[in-house]
Design a protein around this motif. Sequence first.
Motif, PDB file in Angstrom:
ATOM      1  N   ASN A  81      -3.248  -0.860  -2.395  1.00 55.36           N
ATOM      2  CA  ASN A  81      -4.208   0.248  -2.341  1.00 55.36           C
ATOM      3  C   ASN A  81      -3.516   1.563  -2.034  1.00 55.36           C
TER       4      ASN A  81
ATOM      5  N   ASN B  29      -6.240  -0.595  -5.796  1.00 58.24           N
ATOM      6  CA  ASN B  29      -5.346  -0.828  -6.947  1.00 58.24           C
ATOM      7  C   ASN B  29      -4.546   0.401  -7.383  1.00 58.24           C
ATOM      8  N   GLU B  30      -4.400   1.378  -6.499  1.00 59.12           N
ATOM      9  CA  GLU B  30      -3.589   2.553  -6.837  1.00 59.12           C
ATOM     10  C   GLU B  30      -2.326   2.616  -5.972  1.00 59.12           C
TER      11      GLU B  30
ATOM     12  N   CYS C 214     -14.050  13.870  -2.840  1.00 57.57           N
ATOM     13  CA  CYS C 214     -14.396  13.473  -1.469  1.00 57.57           C
ATOM     14  C   CYS C 214     -15.724  14.133  -1.117  1.00 57.57           C
TER      15      CYS C 214
ATOM     16  N   ILE D 135      -9.383  12.827  -7.122  1.00 62.42           N
ATOM     17  CA  ILE D 135     -10.245  12.043  -6.236  1.00 62.42           C
ATOM     18  C   ILE D 135     -11.293  12.958  -5.592  1.00 62.42           C
TER      19      ILE D 135
ATOM     20  N   LEU E  40      -3.686  12.007  -9.793  1.00 64.76           N
ATOM     21  CA  LEU E  40      -4.922  11.262  -9.577  1.00 64.76           C
ATOM     22  C   LEU E  40      -5.946  12.201  -8.951  1.00 64.76           C
TER      23      LEU E  40
ATOM     24  N   LYS F 187      -9.496   7.278   3.596  1.00 64.41           N
ATOM     25  CA  LYS F 187     -10.141   6.950   2.320  1.00 64.41           C
ATOM     26  C   LYS F 187      -9.246   5.986   1.551  1.00 64.41           C
ATOM     27  N   ILE F 188      -9.819   4.895   1.068  1.00 64.18           N
ATOM     28  CA  ILE F 188      -9.043   3.857   0.385  1.00 64.18           C
ATOM     29  C   ILE F 188      -9.410   3.828  -1.100  1.00 64.18           C
ATOM     30  N   ILE F 189      -8.385   3.916  -1.952  1.00 64.39           N
ATOM     31  CA  ILE F 189      -8.563   3.824  -3.399  1.00 64.39           C
ATOM     32  C   ILE F 189      -7.925   2.506  -3.849  1.00 64.39           C
TER      33      ILE F 189
ATOM     34  N   ARG G 188      -3.974   4.630   0.310  1.00 61.18           N
ATOM     35  CA  ARG G 188      -4.684   4.991   1.539  1.00 61.18           C
ATOM     36  C   ARG G 188      -4.431   6.458   1.851  1.00 61.18           C
TER      37      ARG G 188
ATOM     38  N   ASP H 232       0.828  -1.210   0.000  1.00 62.18           N
ATOM     39  CA  ASP H 232       0.000   0.000   0.000  1.00 62.18           C
ATOM     40  C   ASP H 232       0.855   1.251   0.000  1.00 62.18           C
TER      41      ASP H 232
END
Length: 336
Positions: free
Chosen positions: A305, A291-292, A277, A275, A273, A287-289, A307, A245
């Motif tokens: 992930n 596969n990034e 919110c 994102i 990226l 907040k978890i994204i 995080r 992660d």
Amino acid sequence: MGVDYYEILKVKRDATDDDLRKAYKRLAMRWHPDKNPDIKTVAEAKFKQISEAFEVLSDGQKRAIYDQFGEEGLKEVSSDSGFSGGEQRFNQRNAEDIFSEVFNRMHLNPRMKSASFNSRPRNGRSSTHSVFSGSNSLNGSPRNEGSSLGLRRAPPIENKLPCTLEEFYNGAIRKMKISRNVVGPGGKIITVDEVLTINIKPGWKKGTRVTFPEKGNEQVGLIAADLIFIIDEKPHEVFKRDGNDLVTTQKVTLTEALTGCILSIPMLNSKALTIPCTEIIFPEYEKIIPNEGMPIAKEPGKSGNLRIKFEVMFPIELSTEQRATIKKVLNGGGSP
């Protein structure tokens, strides 16, 4: 011509039998799988290749065919010639047999022409002696540390190689220039420069070890030390790594924490990226994204992930009117 056996053994095309034997001994000692437990798969392939090259070039008939027709010509030779065609013509047992024959001759009485490391005692069980094992030499006397050739190996040399998270994420090629002492003609020690290539794979982690066999300083009567690079991780301004992660902390205002915001995070591949919110950000919210995060080295195509942790920036002071408004809103629209 396909495979270049001369290049594999690092000899000229007019090499003599003595040249071939010396080249084989040097390379076989370096790449024998028993000497390279950390890279055994690579060593096995290299050892087979070296042994096959020697097996062909040290045989006059096979060498003549190879010189004229190349590797494809050898495949056409019938099994009656002692060299069967097809992809299954050479295997690890052939390599070990050649190795045993070549090195065994170094320890036998000069009156004996040849022998094998494989012996069959009276009880019918066979035993194999390796020049890299801890067994006794052929004459039954205890062996010194190292091989049955009487050589000791110098202790490995370890160096840290700091790498960035970007290199762990994208992969990279590092060129390491080293200077080392080698034994030259007549036993004279000379200094040479070499460039070692380290192919950093996406997903590698701190502590990964990269070994270059026998790339330490050479000494007469001593096997050169292995040179080992231990991968280390440099600190990063935006991210910390936690397993696979990536963890980052983003600052948001109290208004953004309560009403929503859009984050733009610069990633390790030089892209940003975006994102949104829309949720309320409360203390310790994460907040978890998926596969990034970091690539997973053992699972190509998969990643950990991303995080995102938050640091909410509270205002230093509020006016009486602002306090009253906030209180009214948080109380559901009632009187302040």
